[in-house]
Design an enzyme around this catalytic site. Structure first.
Site, PDB file in Angstrom:
ATOM      1  N   GLU A   1     -31.919  -7.264  17.473  1.00 58.56           N
ATOM      2  CA  GLU A   1     -32.397  -7.012  16.100  1.00 58.56           C
ATOM      3  C   GLU A   1     -31.302  -6.282  15.329  1.00 58.56           C
ATOM      4  O   GLU A   1     -30.724  -5.327  15.842  1.00 58.56           O
ATOM      5  CB  GLU A   1     -33.654  -6.144  16.186  1.00 58.56           C
TER       6      GLU A   1
ATOM      7  N   ARG B   1     -40.431   1.321   6.384  1.00 58.88           N
ATOM      8  CA  ARG B   1     -39.331   0.601   7.063  1.00 58.88           C
ATOM      9  C   ARG B   1     -39.027   1.204   8.442  1.00 58.88           C
ATOM     10  O   ARG B   1     -38.139   0.731   9.151  1.00 58.88           O
ATOM     11  CB  ARG B   1     -38.066   0.621   6.206  1.00 58.88           C
TER      12      ARG B   1
ATOM     13  N   ASP C   1     -44.002 -11.766  18.476  1.00 60.46           N
ATOM     14  CA  ASP C   1     -44.482 -12.582  19.605  1.00 60.46           C
ATOM     15  C   ASP C   1     -43.504 -13.704  19.927  1.00 60.46           C
ATOM     16  O   ASP C   1     -43.292 -14.035  21.106  1.00 60.46           O
ATOM     17  CB  ASP C   1     -45.855 -13.189  19.285  1.00 60.46           C
TER      18      ASP C   1
ATOM     19  N   ARG D   1     -34.675   5.283   5.205  1.00 60.37           N
ATOM     20  CA  ARG D   1     -35.290   4.749   3.983  1.00 60.37           C
ATOM     21  C   ARG D   1     -36.800   5.030   3.964  1.00 60.37           C
ATOM     22  O   ARG D   1     -37.264   5.927   4.662  1.00 60.37           O
ATOM     23  CB  ARG D   1     -34.945   3.255   3.866  1.00 60.37           C
TER      24      ARG D   1
ATOM     25  N   HIS E   1     -30.093  -4.679  11.324  1.00 63.76           N
ATOM     26  CA  HIS E   1     -30.350  -4.363   9.912  1.00 63.76           C
ATOM     27  C   HIS E   1     -29.050  -3.902   9.274  1.00 63.76           C
ATOM     28  O   HIS E   1     -28.254  -3.201   9.916  1.00 63.76           O
ATOM     29  CB  HIS E   1     -31.423  -3.285   9.769  1.00 63.76           C
ATOM     30  N   ILE E   2     -28.885  -4.284   8.041  1.00 62.38           N
ATOM     31  CA  ILE E   2     -27.691  -3.904   7.292  1.00 62.38           C
ATOM     32  C   ILE E   2     -27.781  -2.425   6.913  1.00 62.38           C
ATOM     33  O   ILE E   2     -26.850  -1.652   7.095  1.00 62.38           O
ATOM     34  CB  ILE E   2     -27.579  -4.795   6.028  1.00 62.38           C
ATOM     35  N   SER E   3     -28.923  -2.049   6.389  1.00 63.34           N
ATOM     36  CA  SER E   3     -29.134  -0.653   5.984  1.00 63.34           C
ATOM     37  C   SER E   3     -29.685   0.145   7.168  1.00 63.34           C
ATOM     38  O   SER E   3     -30.189  -0.431   8.140  1.00 63.34           O
ATOM     39  CB  SER E   3     -30.122  -0.610   4.814  1.00 63.34           C
TER      40      SER E   3
ATOM     41  N   PRO F   1     -36.334 -13.025   4.880  1.00 66.99           N
ATOM     42  CA  PRO F   1     -36.521 -13.110   3.432  1.00 66.99           C
ATOM     43  C   PRO F   1     -35.574 -12.237   2.601  1.00 66.99           C
ATOM     44  O   PRO F   1     -35.273 -11.108   2.975  1.00 66.99           O
ATOM     45  CB  PRO F   1     -37.973 -12.665   3.226  1.00 66.99           C
ATOM     46  N   ASN F   2     -35.155 -12.832   1.519  1.00 66.16           N
ATOM     47  CA  ASN F   2     -34.304 -12.206   0.494  1.00 66.16           C
ATOM     48  C   ASN F   2     -32.848 -12.023   0.905  1.00 66.16           C
ATOM     49  O   ASN F   2     -32.012 -11.628   0.095  1.00 66.16           O
ATOM     50  CB  ASN F   2     -34.899 -10.850   0.035  1.00 66.16           C
TER      51      ASN F   2
ATOM     52  N   ASN G   1     -32.107 -10.682  11.907  1.00 65.96           N
ATOM     53  CA  ASN G   1     -32.473  -9.738  10.852  1.00 65.96           C
ATOM     54  C   ASN G   1     -33.697 -10.339  10.164  1.00 65.96           C
ATOM     55  O   ASN G   1     -33.581 -11.190   9.285  1.00 65.96           O
ATOM     56  CB  ASN G   1     -31.325  -9.545   9.857  1.00 65.96           C
TER      57      ASN G   1
ATOM     58  N   HIS H   1     -41.155  -5.317   9.598  1.00 67.60           N
ATOM     59  CA  HIS H   1     -42.136  -4.232   9.477  1.00 67.60           C
ATOM     60  C   HIS H   1     -43.566  -4.749   9.384  1.00 67.60           C
ATOM     61  O   HIS H   1     -44.499  -3.947   9.277  1.00 67.60           O
ATOM     62  CB  HIS H   1     -41.818  -3.386   8.238  1.00 67.60           C
TER      63      HIS H   1
ATOM     64  N   ALA I   1     -37.867  -7.870   5.738  1.00 66.24           N
ATOM     65  CA  ALA I   1     -39.156  -7.178   5.576  1.00 66.24           C
ATOM     66  C   ALA I   1     -40.174  -7.590   6.639  1.00 66.24           C
ATOM     67  O   ALA I   1     -41.074  -6.806   6.965  1.00 66.24           O
ATOM     68  CB  ALA I   1     -39.705  -7.433   4.183  1.00 66.24           C
TER      69      ALA I   1
ATOM     70  N   TYR J   1     -27.068  -3.080   0.112  1.00 72.78           N
ATOM     71  CA  TYR J   1     -26.687  -4.183   1.014  1.00 72.78           C
ATOM     72  C   TYR J   1     -25.243  -4.668   0.818  1.00 72.78           C
ATOM     73  O   TYR J   1     -24.815  -5.589   1.524  1.00 72.78           O
ATOM     74  CB  TYR J   1     -27.657  -5.354   0.822  1.00 72.78           C
TER      75      TYR J   1
ATOM     76  N   ARG K   1     -28.182  -8.853  -4.439  1.00 70.40           N
ATOM     77  CA  ARG K   1     -29.399  -8.064  -4.238  1.00 70.40           C
ATOM     78  C   ARG K   1     -29.027  -6.605  -3.920  1.00 70.40           C
ATOM     79  O   ARG K   1     -28.328  -6.345  -2.946  1.00 70.40           O
ATOM     80  CB  ARG K   1     -30.162  -8.654  -3.051  1.00 70.40           C
TER      81      ARG K   1
END
Ligand code: DQA
Length: 142
Positions: free
Chosen positions: A95, A108, A84, A104, A97-99, A9-10, A71, A77, A74, A22, A17
């Site tokens: 997995e 997160r 699963d 943070r 993540h950009i940040s 999402p997002n 990725n 978390h 959200a 990001y 954004r």
């Protein structure tokens, strides 16, 4: 080798954004340069804002790809269901993540997915995706 990038999402709003977190590049632009750079891998990408769609895509990916770069944004978390699905499929998932999520907010810091992933790459901006794909290339015979 065929690798699918799945964005949650997002992440369709990358480029506009929170650019301070990001970056200012769209994922489409980044993806084009990534595919050009890593020509030995056949890359595809998929984005959804919906948990069930991400799960469906992971199930489908097991039939067509050698690995997934995920990725889950959200949902990382919050989603036991996506965790699963990662466990249920018989192809490796890295997995990303950009940040740097560890630097943070505390919500997160937890990832439901990490324990079921082959590994986690976080905090290198969009380059996190490239590092994840390089890990697939480097580890392909192990
Ligand atoms: C993110 C980090 C998540 O905490 C956040 O919800 C995102 C993006 C990242 O790539 O840095 O949407 O997964």
């Amino acid at each position: 080798m065929k690798i699918l990038i799945v964005n949650g999402p997002n992440l369709n709003l990358l480029g506009e954004r929170e650019p301070n977190v990001y970056g200012g590049q769209t994922f489409e632009d980044y993806f084009t340069s990534l595919q050009f750079k890593l020509r030995e891998v056949e890359l595809s990408h998929y984005q959804s804002n919906h948990e069930g769609e991400i799960i469906d895509k992971l199930h489908e990916a097991r039939l067509h790809f050698d690995g997934v770069v995920l990725n889950a944004a959200a949902y990382t978390h919050t989603s036991v269901a996506i965790a699963d699905a990662v466990k249920a499929i018989n192809i490796p998932v890295v997995e990303v993540h950009i940040s740097n999520t560890a630097a943070r907010e505390s919500f997160r810091h937890q990832s439901y997915i990490a324990a079921n992933a082959k590994g986690v790459i976080t905090g290198f901006g969009l380059k996190s995706y490239e590092l994840a794909i390089l890990s697939f290339i480097d580890l392909k015979d192990e």
